[in-house]
Write a protein that holds these residues in place. Structure first.
Motif, PDB file in Angstrom:
ATOM      1  N   ARG A  78      -4.588  -3.268  -1.183  1.00 50.86           N
ATOM      2  CA  ARG A  78      -3.814  -2.780  -2.321  1.00 50.86           C
ATOM      3  C   ARG A  78      -4.299  -3.430  -3.611  1.00 50.86           C
ATOM      4  O   ARG A  78      -4.739  -4.587  -3.611  1.00 50.86           O
ATOM      5  CB  ARG A  78      -2.319  -3.075  -2.132  1.00 50.86           C
ATOM      6  N   ALA A  79      -4.190  -2.695  -4.704  1.00 46.67           N
ATOM      7  CA  ALA A  79      -4.509  -3.243  -6.014  1.00 46.67           C
ATOM      8  C   ALA A  79      -3.446  -4.261  -6.410  1.00 46.67           C
ATOM      9  O   ALA A  79      -2.328  -4.267  -5.886  1.00 46.67           O
ATOM     10  CB  ALA A  79      -4.590  -2.126  -7.044  1.00 46.67           C
ATOM     11  N   LYS A  80      -3.777  -5.111  -7.368  1.00 43.87           N
ATOM     12  CA  LYS A  80      -2.836  -6.105  -7.858  1.00 43.87           C
ATOM     13  C   LYS A  80      -1.609  -5.404  -8.428  1.00 43.87           C
ATOM     14  O   LYS A  80      -1.721  -4.447  -9.212  1.00 43.87           O
ATOM     15  CB  LYS A  80      -3.500  -6.962  -8.934  1.00 43.87           C
ATOM     16  N   GLY A  81      -0.432  -5.835  -8.032  1.00 39.78           N
ATOM     17  CA  GLY A  81       0.807  -5.242  -8.518  1.00 39.78           C
ATOM     18  C   GLY A  81       1.329  -4.105  -7.655  1.00 39.78           C
ATOM     19  O   GLY A  81       2.450  -3.643  -7.859  1.00 39.78           O
ATOM     20  N   ILE A  82       0.532  -3.641  -6.708  1.00 37.28           N
ATOM     21  CA  ILE A  82       0.963  -2.578  -5.796  1.00 37.28           C
ATOM     22  C   ILE A  82       1.588  -3.240  -4.571  1.00 37.28           C
ATOM     23  O   ILE A  82       0.899  -3.921  -3.802  1.00 37.28           O
ATOM     24  CB  ILE A  82      -0.206  -1.671  -5.390  1.00 37.28           C
ATOM     25  N   THR A  83       2.864  -3.050  -4.377  1.00 39.61           N
ATOM     26  CA  THR A  83       3.587  -3.707  -3.294  1.00 39.61           C
ATOM     27  C   THR A  83       3.629  -2.810  -2.051  1.00 39.61           C
ATOM     28  O   THR A  83       3.075  -1.713  -2.033  1.00 39.61           O
ATOM     29  CB  THR A  83       5.026  -4.033  -3.736  1.00 39.61           C
ATOM     30  N   GLU A  84       4.338  -3.287  -1.050  1.00 44.91           N
ATOM     31  CA  GLU A  84       4.462  -2.525   0.192  1.00 44.91           C
ATOM     32  C   GLU A  84       5.390  -1.327   0.059  1.00 44.91           C
ATOM     33  O   GLU A  84       5.611  -0.607   1.037  1.00 44.91           O
ATOM     34  CB  GLU A  84       4.919  -3.455   1.324  1.00 44.91           C
ATOM     35  N   ARG A  85       5.941  -1.105  -1.140  1.00 49.04           N
ATOM     36  CA  ARG A  85       6.647   0.161  -1.390  1.00 49.04           C
ATOM     37  C   ARG A  85       5.666   1.331  -1.260  1.00 49.04           C
ATOM     38  O   ARG A  85       6.065   2.453  -0.988  1.00 49.04           O
ATOM     39  CB  ARG A  85       7.234   0.184  -2.806  1.00 49.04           C
ATOM     40  N   TYR A  86       4.399   1.044  -1.478  1.00 42.92           N
ATOM     41  CA  TYR A  86       3.337   2.047  -1.350  1.00 42.92           C
ATOM     42  C   TYR A  86       2.732   1.928   0.045  1.00 42.92           C
ATOM     43  O   TYR A  86       2.035   0.953   0.355  1.00 42.92           O
ATOM     44  CB  TYR A  86       2.256   1.802  -2.400  1.00 42.92           C
ATOM     45  N   LEU A  87       3.010   2.918   0.878  1.00 39.40           N
ATOM     46  CA  LEU A  87       2.615   2.843   2.280  1.00 39.40           C
ATOM     47  C   LEU A  87       1.737   4.048   2.650  1.00 39.40           C
ATOM     48  O   LEU A  87       2.218   5.186   2.689  1.00 39.40           O
ATOM     49  CB  LEU A  87       3.855   2.804   3.178  1.00 39.40           C
ATOM     50  N   PRO A  88       0.456   3.832   2.947  1.00 41.98           N
ATOM     51  CA  PRO A  88      -0.411   4.931   3.350  1.00 41.98           C
ATOM     52  C   PRO A  88      -0.318   5.202   4.844  1.00 41.98           C
ATOM     53  O   PRO A  88      -0.014   4.305   5.643  1.00 41.98           O
ATOM     54  CB  PRO A  88      -1.801   4.423   2.979  1.00 41.98           C
ATOM     55  N   SER A  89      -0.581   6.435   5.226  1.00 47.37           N
ATOM     56  CA  SER A  89      -0.596   6.809   6.639  1.00 47.37           C
ATOM     57  C   SER A  89      -1.498   8.027   6.805  1.00 47.37           C
ATOM     58  O   SER A  89      -2.055   8.551   5.831  1.00 47.37           O
ATOM     59  CB  SER A  89       0.820   7.111   7.144  1.00 47.37           C
ATOM     60  N   ARG A  90      -1.623   8.496   8.057  1.00 43.03           N
ATOM     61  CA  ARG A  90      -2.412   9.684   8.368  1.00 43.03           C
ATOM     62  C   ARG A  90      -1.563  10.663   9.175  1.00 43.03           C
ATOM     63  O   ARG A  90      -0.830  10.244  10.071  1.00 43.03           O
ATOM     64  CB  ARG A  90      -3.676   9.321   9.164  1.00 43.03           C
ATOM     65  N   ASP A  91      -1.690  11.934   8.848  1.00 38.23           N
ATOM     66  CA  ASP A  91      -1.048  12.995   9.623  1.00 38.23           C
ATOM     67  C   ASP A  91      -2.170  13.734  10.352  1.00 38.23           C
ATOM     68  O   ASP A  91      -2.869  14.561   9.770  1.00 38.23           O
ATOM     69  CB  ASP A  91      -0.287  13.941   8.700  1.00 38.23           C
ATOM     70  N   THR A  92      -2.361  13.403  11.627  1.00 38.35           N
ATOM     71  CA  THR A  92      -3.487  13.972  12.371  1.00 38.35           C
ATOM     72  C   THR A  92      -3.313  15.461  12.657  1.00 38.35           C
ATOM     73  O   THR A  92      -4.299  16.187  12.813  1.00 38.35           O
ATOM     74  CB  THR A  92      -3.693  13.212  13.689  1.00 38.35           C
ATOM     75  N   GLU A  93      -2.073  15.944  12.707  1.00 37.46           N
ATOM     76  CA  GLU A  93      -1.847  17.359  12.985  1.00 37.46           C
ATOM     77  C   GLU A  93      -2.371  18.249  11.859  1.00 37.46           C
ATOM     78  O   GLU A  93      -2.899  19.326  12.106  1.00 37.46           O
ATOM     79  CB  GLU A  93      -0.356  17.625  13.215  1.00 37.46           C
ATOM     80  N   THR A  94      -2.207  17.787  10.633  1.00 35.71           N
ATOM     81  CA  THR A  94      -2.687  18.561   9.484  1.00 35.71           C
ATOM     82  C   THR A  94      -3.965  17.984   8.892  1.00 35.71           C
ATOM     83  O   THR A  94      -4.471  18.497   7.893  1.00 35.71           O
ATOM     84  CB  THR A  94      -1.607  18.612   8.384  1.00 35.71           C
ATOM     85  N   ASN A  95      -4.498  16.911   9.504  1.00 31.22           N
ATOM     86  CA  ASN A  95      -5.694  16.229   9.004  1.00 31.22           C
ATOM     87  C   ASN A  95      -5.499  15.833   7.539  1.00 31.22           C
ATOM     88  O   ASN A  95      -6.309  16.161   6.664  1.00 31.22           O
ATOM     89  CB  ASN A  95      -6.933  17.111   9.153  1.00 31.22           C
ATOM     90  N   SER A  96      -4.407  15.100   7.300  1.00 30.71           N
ATOM     91  CA  SER A  96      -4.036  14.748   5.931  1.00 30.71           C
ATOM     92  C   SER A  96      -3.833  13.246   5.779  1.00 30.71           C
ATOM     93  O   SER A  96      -3.291  12.581   6.662  1.00 30.71           O
ATOM     94  CB  SER A  96      -2.735  15.453   5.524  1.00 30.71           C
ATOM     95  N   TYR A  97      -4.271  12.723   4.630  1.00 27.74           N
ATOM     96  CA  TYR A  97      -3.857  11.395   4.196  1.00 27.74           C
ATOM     97  C   TYR A  97      -2.485  11.546   3.533  1.00 27.74           C
ATOM     98  O   TYR A  97      -2.222  12.538   2.847  1.00 27.74           O
ATOM     99  CB  TYR A  97      -4.841  10.812   3.182  1.00 27.74           C
ATOM    100  N   VAL A  98      -1.626  10.551   3.717  1.00 24.25           N
ATOM    101  CA  VAL A  98      -0.281  10.594   3.132  1.00 24.25           C
ATOM    102  C   VAL A  98      -0.005   9.255   2.458  1.00 24.25           C
ATOM    103  O   VAL A  98      -0.276   8.197   3.021  1.00 24.25           O
ATOM    104  CB  VAL A  98       0.799  10.871   4.203  1.00 24.25           C
ATOM    105  N   LEU A  99       0.531   9.327   1.236  1.00 25.57           N
ATOM    106  CA  LEU A  99       0.971   8.120   0.542  1.00 25.57           C
ATOM    107  C   LEU A  99       2.473   8.227   0.328  1.00 25.57           C
ATOM    108  O   LEU A  99       2.949   9.098  -0.398  1.00 25.57           O
ATOM    109  CB  LEU A  99       0.257   7.978  -0.803  1.00 25.57           C
ATOM    110  N   THR A 100       3.224   7.328   0.973  1.00 22.31           N
ATOM    111  CA  THR A 100       4.673   7.294   0.830  1.00 22.31           C
ATOM    112  C   THR A 100       5.044   6.199  -0.162  1.00 22.31           C
ATOM    113  O   THR A 100       4.580   5.061  -0.039  1.00 22.31           O
ATOM    114  CB  THR A 100       5.353   7.027   2.186  1.00 22.31           C
ATOM    115  N   ILE A 101       5.879   6.564  -1.141  1.00 20.49           N
ATOM    116  CA  ILE A 101       6.330   5.605  -2.153  1.00 20.49           C
ATOM    117  C   ILE A 101       7.849   5.554  -2.091  1.00 20.49           C
ATOM    118  O   ILE A 101       8.534   6.571  -2.274  1.00 20.49           O
ATOM    119  CB  ILE A 101       5.875   6.012  -3.568  1.00 20.49           C
ATOM    120  N   ASN A 102       8.382   4.369  -1.832  1.00 21.69           N
ATOM    121  CA  ASN A 102       9.821   4.179  -1.707  1.00 21.69           C
ATOM    122  C   ASN A 102      10.421   3.676  -3.015  1.00 21.69           C
ATOM    123  O   ASN A 102       9.730   3.086  -3.856  1.00 21.69           O
ATOM    124  CB  ASN A 102      10.127   3.192  -0.582  1.00 21.69           C
ATOM    125  N   SER A 103      11.735   3.894  -3.180  1.00 20.74           N
ATOM    126  CA  SER A 103      12.486   3.405  -4.347  1.00 20.74           C
ATOM    127  C   SER A 103      11.796   3.786  -5.652  1.00 20.74           C
ATOM    128  O   SER A 103      11.441   2.935  -6.477  1.00 20.74           O
ATOM    129  CB  SER A 103      12.672   1.887  -4.272  1.00 20.74           C
TER     130      SER A 103
END
Length: 245
Positions: A78-103
């Motif tokens: 992660r870049a400086k200042g980017i916390t774990e509120r930013y959570l990347p994942s993969r959706d293999t069914e759709t062959n997609s990268y996903v970035l989830t941002i909380n709060s």
């Protein structure tokens, strides 16, 4: 356009060169303050499990900034200042990268671009706008207008596609001639976007093409992609019906 694409695929098969990856993102996603956003990036011509997916953000007039990268091994930088509120994942069914941002907070809004490095080149997605909405989502009302009659004796004619009453103010247009996408080599397009006092947006799109192309086709469509609808919103005209008016 389909013929050119077919030739390109044929040549790639002959040479053994893999096609360039294509990264597709929705136009925008509206999330209330404090909510959770899931930004998707569907990838074609590449298995996401074999490559690290990166994310970049652009806010206002600032230049793009790196957010994080999700390596194929599963590790995350992660870049400086980017916390774990930013959570990347993969959706293999759709062959997609996903970035989830909380709060979600105001500081999180902006345009987010996915990216992948392939053959020593960085390939970017189309970008998705993350918004905190200020009003209810509304779909565009779309009207496609044929060229004025006096243009039909000129070298070029212009079709006008008008949309209004939509929110948020991000749309992506696709023009089709007889249900095939208009070729950029033959046509020129222009767009204008404006905001009304009630917060809704209006959009004007113009497609200029040689008069011979107008005569060669019978069905014309303007298709708008917008966050409010899972399917494009389409307005269509028939050339023969226009000429009878």
């Amino acid at each position: 356009m389909e013929t050119l694409c077919g030739i390109a695929v044929f040549l790639l098969c002959l040479t053994g060169v893999a096609p360039t990856p294509v990264l597709q993102q929705p136009l925008s996603t509206s999330v209330p303050k404090g909510g959770t956003a899931a930004l998707s990036c569907r990838v074609e011509h590449l298995n996401i499990g074999d490559y690290g997916g990166a994310w970049y953000r652009q806010r206002g007039a600032q230049g793009p900034e790196w957010v994080l990268v999700h390596w194929a091994s599963g590790s995350i930088d992660r870049a400086k200042g980017i916390t774990e509120r930013y959570l990347p994942s993969r959706d293999t069914e759709t062959n997609s990268y996903v970035l989830t941002i909380n709060s979600i907070a105001e500081a999180d809004t902006g345009a987010y671009y996915c990216a992948v490095t392939y053959n020593n080149q960085l390939h970017f997605g189309t970008g998705v706008q993350l918004l905190i909405p200020s009003r209810q989502l509304s779909a565009p009302i779309v009207h496609l207008h044929p060229p004025p009659a006096d243009q039909l004796t000129h070298d070029n004619v212009t079709l006008s596609c008008l949309a209004d009453g939509f929110y948020p103010g991000y749309v992506r247009a696709r023009w089709t001639l007889d249900d095939r996408e208009a070729e950029s080599e033959l046509c020129a397009s222009a767009v204008e976007v404006s905001q009304a006092k009630d917060g809704s947006y209006s959009w004007s799109g113009y497609l200029t093409l040689p008069t011979g192309q107008w005569d060669a086709h019978s069905r014309y469509s303007c298709q708008l992609q917008h966050e409010s609808s899972p399917e494009p919103i389409v307005s269509t005209i028939e050339r023969e019906a226009c000429e009878l008016q």
